[in-house]
Motif scaffolding. Structure first.
Motif, PDB file in Angstrom:
ATOM      1  N   GLY A   1     -44.212  -6.625  26.415  1.00  0.00           N
ATOM      2  CA  GLY A   1     -42.751  -6.510  26.332  1.00  0.00           C
ATOM      3  C   GLY A   1     -42.279  -5.087  26.152  1.00  0.00           C
ATOM      4  O   GLY A   1     -41.119  -4.774  26.421  1.00  0.00           O
ATOM      5  N   SER A   2     -43.172  -4.205  25.701  1.00  0.00           N
ATOM      6  CA  SER A   2     -42.830  -2.790  25.554  1.00  0.00           C
ATOM      7  C   SER A   2     -43.139  -1.995  26.816  1.00  0.00           C
ATOM      8  O   SER A   2     -42.961  -0.778  26.848  1.00  0.00           O
ATOM      9  N   GLY A   3     -43.646  -2.693  27.843  1.00  0.00           N
ATOM     10  CA  GLY A   3     -44.019  -2.010  29.078  1.00  0.00           C
ATOM     11  C   GLY A   3     -45.411  -1.413  29.022  1.00  0.00           C
ATOM     12  O   GLY A   3     -45.775  -0.614  29.896  1.00  0.00           O
ATOM     13  N   HIS A   4     -46.203  -1.781  28.002  1.00  0.00           N
ATOM     14  CA  HIS A   4     -47.552  -1.238  27.859  1.00  0.00           C
ATOM     15  C   HIS A   4     -48.527  -2.079  28.675  1.00  0.00           C
ATOM     16  O   HIS A   4     -48.999  -3.129  28.222  1.00  0.00           O
ATOM     17  N   THR A   5     -48.814  -1.635  29.874  1.00  0.00           N
ATOM     18  CA  THR A   5     -49.708  -2.385  30.750  1.00  0.00           C
ATOM     19  C   THR A   5     -50.721  -1.445  31.392  1.00  0.00           C
ATOM     20  O   THR A   5     -50.496  -0.228  31.484  1.00  0.00           O
ATOM     21  N   LEU A   6     -51.827  -2.022  31.800  1.00  0.00           N
ATOM     22  CA  LEU A   6     -52.845  -1.309  32.562  1.00  0.00           C
ATOM     23  C   LEU A   6     -53.098  -2.101  33.831  1.00  0.00           C
ATOM     24  O   LEU A   6     -52.951  -3.332  33.846  1.00  0.00           O
ATOM     25  N   ASN A   7     -53.507  -1.406  34.889  1.00  0.00           N
ATOM     26  CA  ASN A   7     -53.809  -2.143  36.114  1.00  0.00           C
ATOM     27  C   ASN A   7     -55.178  -2.809  36.011  1.00  0.00           C
ATOM     28  O   ASN A   7     -55.954  -2.561  35.075  1.00  0.00           O
ATOM     29  N   VAL A   8     -55.492  -3.661  36.962  1.00  0.00           N
ATOM     30  CA  VAL A   8     -56.734  -4.449  36.921  1.00  0.00           C
ATOM     31  C   VAL A   8     -57.955  -3.544  36.924  1.00  0.00           C
ATOM     32  O   VAL A   8     -58.933  -3.784  36.202  1.00  0.00           O
ATOM     33  N   GLU A   9     -57.914  -2.476  37.705  1.00  0.00           N
ATOM     34  CA  GLU A   9     -59.043  -1.552  37.780  1.00  0.00           C
ATOM     35  C   GLU A   9     -59.305  -0.890  36.428  1.00  0.00           C
ATOM     36  O   GLU A   9     -60.456  -0.768  35.995  1.00  0.00           O
ATOM     37  N   GLN A  10     -58.237  -0.486  35.746  1.00  0.00           N
ATOM     38  CA  GLN A  10     -58.392   0.159  34.437  1.00  0.00           C
ATOM     39  C   GLN A  10     -58.922  -0.817  33.396  1.00  0.00           C
ATOM     40  O   GLN A  10     -59.793  -0.470  32.597  1.00  0.00           O
ATOM     41  N   LYS A  11     -58.409  -2.037  33.381  1.00  0.00           N
ATOM     42  CA  LYS A  11     -58.888  -3.046  32.431  1.00  0.00           C
ATOM     43  C   LYS A  11     -60.374  -3.321  32.621  1.00  0.00           C
ATOM     44  O   LYS A  11     -61.148  -3.391  31.654  1.00  0.00           O
ATOM     45  N   THR A  12     -60.768  -3.478  33.871  1.00  0.00           N
ATOM     46  CA  THR A  12     -62.171  -3.775  34.172  1.00  0.00           C
ATOM     47  C   THR A  12     -63.074  -2.623  33.753  1.00  0.00           C
ATOM     48  O   THR A  12     -64.143  -2.827  33.156  1.00  0.00           O
ATOM     49  N   ALA A  13     -62.648  -1.405  34.064  1.00  0.00           N
ATOM     50  CA  ALA A  13     -63.441  -0.231  33.696  1.00  0.00           C
ATOM     51  C   ALA A  13     -63.581  -0.101  32.183  1.00  0.00           C
ATOM     52  O   ALA A  13     -64.655   0.201  31.663  1.00  0.00           O
ATOM     53  N   LEU A  14     -62.489  -0.357  31.450  1.00  0.00           N
ATOM     54  CA  LEU A  14     -62.513  -0.239  29.998  1.00  0.00           C
ATOM     55  C   LEU A  14     -63.431  -1.279  29.364  1.00  0.00           C
ATOM     56  O   LEU A  14     -64.191  -0.972  28.433  1.00  0.00           O
ATOM     57  N   GLN A  15     -63.378  -2.507  29.844  1.00  0.00           N
ATOM     58  CA  GLN A  15     -64.199  -3.566  29.269  1.00  0.00           C
ATOM     59  C   GLN A  15     -65.686  -3.260  29.405  1.00  0.00           C
ATOM     60  O   GLN A  15     -66.486  -3.630  28.542  1.00  0.00           O
ATOM     61  N   THR A  16     -66.048  -2.547  30.465  1.00  0.00           N
ATOM     62  CA  THR A  16     -67.456  -2.176  30.661  1.00  0.00           C
ATOM     63  C   THR A  16     -67.815  -0.914  29.892  1.00  0.00           C
ATOM     64  O   THR A  16     -68.801  -0.875  29.147  1.00  0.00           O
ATOM     65  N   SER A  17     -66.996   0.128  30.036  1.00  0.00           N
ATOM     66  CA  SER A  17     -67.355   1.430  29.458  1.00  0.00           C
ATOM     67  C   SER A  17     -67.283   1.438  27.939  1.00  0.00           C
ATOM     68  O   SER A  17     -68.069   2.133  27.276  1.00  0.00           O
ATOM     69  N   LEU A  18     -66.377   0.665  27.344  1.00  0.00           N
ATOM     70  CA  LEU A  18     -66.267   0.653  25.886  1.00  0.00           C
ATOM     71  C   LEU A  18     -67.463  -0.049  25.235  1.00  0.00           C
ATOM     72  O   LEU A  18     -67.858   0.296  24.121  1.00  0.00           O
ATOM     73  N   LEU A  19     -68.051  -1.002  25.938  1.00  0.00           N
ATOM     74  CA  LEU A  19     -69.288  -1.625  25.444  1.00  0.00           C
ATOM     75  C   LEU A  19     -70.433  -0.620  25.444  1.00  0.00           C
ATOM     76  O   LEU A  19     -71.232  -0.554  24.498  1.00  0.00           O
ATOM     77  N   ILE A  20     -70.521   0.168  26.516  1.00  0.00           N
ATOM     78  CA  ILE A  20     -71.554   1.202  26.610  1.00  0.00           C
ATOM     79  C   ILE A  20     -71.317   2.264  25.544  1.00  0.00           C
ATOM     80  O   ILE A  20     -72.266   2.761  24.913  1.00  0.00           O
ATOM     81  N   LEU A  21     -70.044   2.610  25.331  1.00  0.00           N
ATOM     82  CA  LEU A  21     -69.682   3.599  24.316  1.00  0.00           C
ATOM     83  C   LEU A  21     -70.117   3.144  22.924  1.00  0.00           C
ATOM     84  O   LEU A  21     -70.676   3.926  22.139  1.00  0.00           O
ATOM     85  N   LYS A  22     -69.889   1.887  22.632  1.00  0.00           N
ATOM     86  CA  LYS A  22     -70.269   1.331  21.332  1.00  0.00           C
ATOM     87  C   LYS A  22     -71.774   1.422  21.112  1.00  0.00           C
ATOM     88  O   LYS A  22     -72.239   1.782  20.028  1.00  0.00           O
TER      89      LYS A  22
END
Length: 271
Positions: free
Chosen positions: A15-36
């Motif tokens: 509702g605040s306009g805070h969105t990410l596109n599908v490519e960014q969401k997918t990349a984050l879900q993978t890279s943040l696991l590797i980062l952890k």
């Protein structure tokens, strides 16, 4: 915003306009696991995005055993390759406040420069600071002044260790609608100024942080129920772009910042 819940948590702040596109969401879900795994963090948060003129900075935050003290911030341009931000010092904060003005460029090596040499009634000072330092300071300031948690979400042990409260089941709907049930997730600054009578009503295990209702100026937070009144959303008017959410009667909560990284210093004149 916990990376493990990123797929649906973004819907709570849409509702605040805070969105990410599908490519960014997918990349984050993978890279943040590797980062952890690579940095051996206990958990990783997607902190948000700071908008630049050339490139945008995506920010992640890794947390260790102590959720408040063991924090490291990282940035990326593509949501895949992450770079560690330098630790913030008092001298760095002073340099940034003096020299860095205007929008972020989107180049970590860009140098902000303030030259006061030869000016009347001014000290002969040449101040230089790069944008990476400015980014580190800005993330630190937003965390200090606008990071929000619901009361009871974290617990402090007798040894001073701050960790997730596993028994936290969420605020009720009536509690979630009150600003005094939300706390700053940063070192308390006003807690010790409370009277003995006020301190007597506090639980030291969960009431070890400053309440949002004590913020100055008054009215620097906007609180609404959204998503058919199922989600309580808090927006900072001091750091425009900071949105916090909590789903009543559940432990789900978090915050995200998407904005220009510039503090709204005009707020006292707008209220």
């Amino acid at each position: 915003m916990d990376s493990s819940a990123l797929s649906y948590s973004l819907e709570f702040v849409a509702g605040s306009g805070h969105t990410l596109n599908v490519e960014q969401k997918t990349a984050l879900q993978t890279s943040l696991l590797i980062l952890k795994k690579n940095y051996k963090f206990n958990r990783v948060l997607f902190w948000g995005k700071i908008l630049g003129l050339k490139e945008d900075y995506f920010i992640a935050q890794g947390r260790g055993e102590d959720e408040m003290q063991d924090k490291k911030n990282l940035y990326s341009f593509n949501c895949m390759d992450w770079f560690l931000l330098p630790p913030v010092t008092d001298s760095m904060m002073q340099e940034v406040s003096t020299a860095a003005k205007g929008r972020f460029i989107g180049d970590p090596s860009y140098v902000y420069e303030l030259d006061r040499r030869g000016q009347a009634d001014e000290e002969d000072v040449l101040t230089k600071v790069n944008e990476e330092s400015r980014l580190a300071v800005t993330v630190h300031q937003i965390d200090e002044e606008a990071s929000v948690i619901p009361r009871g979400a974290f617990v402090k042990s007798p040894h001073g260790l701050v960790q997730i409260n596993r028994s936290f089941g969420g605020l009720s709907h009536s509690e979630a609608g009150k600003l005094d049930n939300y706390l700053h997730f940063s070192e308390p600054k006003r807690l010790k100024t409370k009277s003995i009578l006020e301190m007597g009503d506090l639980n030291p295990a969960i009431d070890f942080l400053d309440e949002l209702r004590d913020d100055i100026p008054k009215g620097s937070w906007s609180l609404q129920f959204e998503c058919a009144s199922n989600v309580c959303v808090l927006r900072s008017l001091l750091w425009l772009g900071l949105t916090s959410y909590h789903v009543p009667m559940t432990p789900q909560h978090g915050y995200i910042y998407i904005g220009h990284g510039i503090k709204n210093l005009d707020l006292p004149f707008m209220l």
